[in-house]
Design an enzyme around this catalytic site. Sequence first.
Site, mmCIF file in Angstrom:
data_model
loop_
_atom_site.group_PDB
_atom_site.id
_atom_site.type_symbol
_atom_site.label_atom_id
_atom_site.label_comp_id
_atom_site.label_asym_id
_atom_site.label_seq_id
_atom_site.Cartn_x
_atom_site.Cartn_y
_atom_site.Cartn_z
ATOM 1 N N SER A 121 0.834 -1.202 0.000
ATOM 2 C CA SER A 121 0.000 0.000 0.000
ATOM 3 C C SER A 121 0.873 1.259 0.000
ATOM 4 O O SER A 121 1.972 1.251 0.574
ATOM 5 C CB SER A 121 -0.838 -0.037 1.281
ATOM 6 O OG SER A 121 -2.006 0.704 1.152
ATOM 7 N N GLN A 130 1.207 6.650 -6.374
ATOM 8 C CA GLN A 130 -0.094 7.265 -6.097
ATOM 9 C C GLN A 130 0.056 8.773 -6.249
ATOM 10 O O GLN A 130 0.967 9.364 -5.660
ATOM 11 C CB GLN A 130 -0.516 6.926 -4.664
ATOM 12 C CG GLN A 130 -1.903 7.435 -4.312
ATOM 13 C CD GLN A 130 -2.242 7.188 -2.846
ATOM 14 O OE1 GLN A 130 -1.547 7.683 -1.961
ATOM 15 N NE2 GLN A 130 -3.288 6.434 -2.591
ATOM 16 N N ARG A 182 0.895 -1.467 7.075
ATOM 17 C CA ARG A 182 1.686 -1.673 8.289
ATOM 18 C C ARG A 182 2.310 -3.056 8.375
ATOM 19 O O ARG A 182 3.409 -3.214 8.915
ATOM 20 C CB ARG A 182 0.833 -1.369 9.522
ATOM 21 C CG ARG A 182 0.590 0.122 9.668
ATOM 22 C CD ARG A 182 -0.525 0.428 10.622
ATOM 23 N NE ARG A 182 -1.816 -0.011 10.119
ATOM 24 C CZ ARG A 182 -2.975 0.185 10.740
ATOM 25 N NH1 ARG A 182 -2.993 0.801 11.907
ATOM 26 N NH2 ARG A 182 -4.106 -0.234 10.213
ATOM 27 N N TYR A 224 -8.616 13.671 1.162
ATOM 28 C CA TYR A 224 -7.815 14.603 0.366
ATOM 29 C C TYR A 224 -8.668 15.195 -0.759
ATOM 30 O O TYR A 224 -9.861 14.911 -0.859
ATOM 31 C CB TYR A 224 -6.526 13.911 -0.104
ATOM 32 C CG TYR A 224 -5.673 13.525 1.090
ATOM 33 C CD1 TYR A 224 -5.198 14.502 1.962
ATOM 34 C CD2 TYR A 224 -5.410 12.195 1.407
ATOM 35 C CE1 TYR A 224 -4.463 14.176 3.097
ATOM 36 C CE2 TYR A 224 -4.674 11.844 2.539
ATOM 37 C CZ TYR A 224 -4.205 12.845 3.381
ATOM 38 O OH TYR A 224 -3.494 12.531 4.503
ATOM 39 N N CYS A 259 3.140 7.297 2.989
ATOM 40 C CA CYS A 259 3.920 8.529 3.137
ATOM 41 C C CYS A 259 5.079 8.286 4.090
ATOM 42 O O CYS A 259 4.894 7.675 5.151
ATOM 43 C CB CYS A 259 3.070 9.636 3.753
ATOM 44 S SG CYS A 259 1.770 10.228 2.691
HETATM 45 C C1 LIG Z 1 3.056 5.198 7.554
HETATM 46 C C2 LIG Z 1 1.790 5.213 6.753
HETATM 47 C C3 LIG Z 1 1.678 6.074 5.668
HETATM 48 C C4 LIG Z 1 0.523 6.066 4.866
HETATM 49 N N1 LIG Z 1 0.477 6.833 3.732
HETATM 50 C C5 LIG Z 1 -0.532 6.660 2.850
HETATM 51 C C6 LIG Z 1 -0.482 7.237 1.568
HETATM 52 O O1 LIG Z 1 0.500 7.868 1.173
HETATM 53 N N2 LIG Z 1 -1.550 7.056 0.756
HETATM 54 C C7 LIG Z 1 -2.633 6.309 1.130
HETATM 55 O O2 LIG Z 1 -3.594 6.169 0.352
HETATM 56 N N3 LIG Z 1 -2.677 5.721 2.324
HETATM 57 C C8 LIG Z 1 -1.653 5.854 3.177
HETATM 58 N N4 LIG Z 1 -1.662 5.197 4.371
HETATM 59 C C9 LIG Z 1 -2.769 4.281 4.646
HETATM 60 C C10 LIG Z 1 -2.380 2.879 4.207
HETATM 61 O O3 LIG Z 1 -2.035 2.821 2.829
HETATM 62 C C11 LIG Z 1 -3.487 1.872 4.506
HETATM 63 O O4 LIG Z 1 -4.618 2.199 3.748
HETATM 64 C C12 LIG Z 1 -3.845 1.857 5.995
HETATM 65 O O5 LIG Z 1 -2.683 1.908 6.801
HETATM 66 C C13 LIG Z 1 -4.620 0.601 6.358
HETATM 67 O O6 LIG Z 1 -3.888 -0.537 5.972
HETATM 68 P P1 LIG Z 1 -3.007 -1.411 7.024
HETATM 69 O O7 LIG Z 1 -3.962 -1.846 8.118
HETATM 70 O O8 LIG Z 1 -2.513 -2.575 6.181
HETATM 71 O O9 LIG Z 1 -1.912 -0.568 7.542
HETATM 72 C C14 LIG Z 1 -0.544 5.205 5.195
HETATM 73 C C15 LIG Z 1 -0.447 4.388 6.317
HETATM 74 C C16 LIG Z 1 0.702 4.361 7.072
HETATM 75 C C17 LIG Z 1 0.798 3.402 8.236
#
Ligand SMILES: Cc1cc2nc3c(=O)[nH]c(=O)nc-3n(C[C@H](O)[C@H](O)[C@H](O)COP(=O)(O)O)c2cc1C
Length: 369
Positions: free
Chosen positions: A23, A101, A322, A183, A26
Site C-alpha cells: 500500500s 499514487q 503496516r 484529500y 507517506c
Molecule cells: C506510515 C503510513 C503512511 C501512509 N500513507 C498513505 C499514503 O501515502 N496514501 C494512502 O492512500 N494511504 C496511506 N496510508 C494508509 C495505508 O495505505 C493503509 O490504507 C492503511 O494503513 C490501512 O492498511 P493497514 O492496516 O494494512 O496498515 C498510510 C499508512 C501508514 C501506516
Amino acid sequence: MAVNLFSPLELGGITLPNRIVISPMCQYSADDGSLSDWHMVHLGHLAYSGAGLMILEATHVTREGRITHGCSGLYSEHNEAAMKRVIDQCRRLSNNPIGVQIGHAGRKASSQVPWEGRLWLKPEQSPWETVAPSAIAYSEGWHIPRELTVAEIKGLVDAFVSSAERAKRIGFDVVELHSAHGYLLHQFLSPLSNQRTDAYGKDRMKFPLEVARAVREAWPKERALGARITANDWMPGGHGPDDAVAYARELERIGLDYVCVSSGGLVGHANLNVGPGYQVPLAEKVKKATGIKVQTVGMIADAQQAEDILAAGKADMVTMARAFLDNPRWVWHAAERFGVKLDYPPQYARSRHDQWPGARIARNGWSGD
Ligand SMILES: Cc1cc2nc3c(=O)[nH]c(=O)nc-3n(C[C@H](O)[C@H](O)[C@H](O)COP(=O)(O)O)c2cc1C
C-alpha cells in the site's frame, strides 16, 4: 491446490505475479517533494519483498498540494529526477511492477508530519494557504481553505496530467489516483466538504472524473491505471457505500483498471470502528456491483486471512501497509506457509527455511555458522 494469493493477475496491460500489494505509505522524508536516501533504502528493500505490486506514497501534483513539508511531489524536474534515481535502483533489484499514487491534499495540506503532532502547521512552521471545494476546515482549529475557482480547478486537472506524464517518463507500471482519506478528490465527492452551488457542487463527481478522464488520456493503455476510493465517511450525511459504487462504475467506464476501496479521513471526528479486515465488506460491495478489479485494504496482516478474502471472491488483490513495515518478508513467509516456491535474491537464498541445516529449525533457535 492453487493458492489465490500467489496466482498472477492481469491488470490493464500488465501482469502482477501475485495478488499481494504494498500500500502507498507517506514517509514524510522528501525535500521540497524530492525523494531522499531514506526512500532509496525503504523502497529498495521493499522492491525485493516479492509483492506483486508496490505503490509509492501519496505524491502531490503541486507544491501546495503536499500534506506536509516532507511529502513527496511530482511537480518539478528535480522531483522527477530524484524519483527516477530511486526507481531505477528498485528496477535493478526486482522485475515486479511498481506504481505511484498521485494526489492533492486540499484542505488537509499545510500540516505537521506525524512525529511533530499531525496537526495544522503553526505560524512559525511556514504554513501555506490551503484550497478546497468549499471554505470548510477539516476540523476545529485547522486552516480554513480558500474555495477553488473554476479556472483553478481546470489548472489542477492539468497538474494531475503533468504528474502522470512525469510518472510515465520515470517508467512506472501503475498510476493510482488518490481519491480517498479526505484529500482533495475525496473533498469534492463528499457532501460534507463540497457545498458548492456551481456545476462542481451539483455534480460532486465532476472534478474527480475530469481528472480520471484526462489522466486516462495521458497514461499508456499498456500500463495500468487505478484509483484509491473511499466507501464511507463514517459520518451521517457523508459519502457512503452506494456513492462508492456509483463512482467506481464511472471510473470503470472511463477505462480505469482497478479501485482500492478504503474509507475515513474526511473529518477529524468520524465514528470509525476499526478491526481486522474492517473494509473488506466495502470492497466486496464494489466488486459485486461492478466489473472493475478491486483491492481491499485495512487491518489485514495474516496470510490465511488474506488468502480467505481472495478465496471467497471478496476482492482481487490484498493490499497491506503496516504489515510490510513490520515485516518486509511477509511475502516470503506467506509463500512458505502455503508451500509456494519463490525466487529469493541470491544473496539471501540461505534464509529460505528449507535451506537451513536440519531444515525447519525454529527461527529463533539456530545459532548460524
Ligand atoms: C506510515 C503510513 C503512511 C501512509 N500513507 C498513505 C499514503 O501515502 N496514501 C494512502 O492512500 N494511504 C496511506 N496510508 C494508509 C495505508 O495505505 C493503509 O490504507 C492503511 O494503513 C490501512 O492498511 P493497514 O492496516 O494494512 O496498515 C498510510 C499508512 C501508514 C501506516
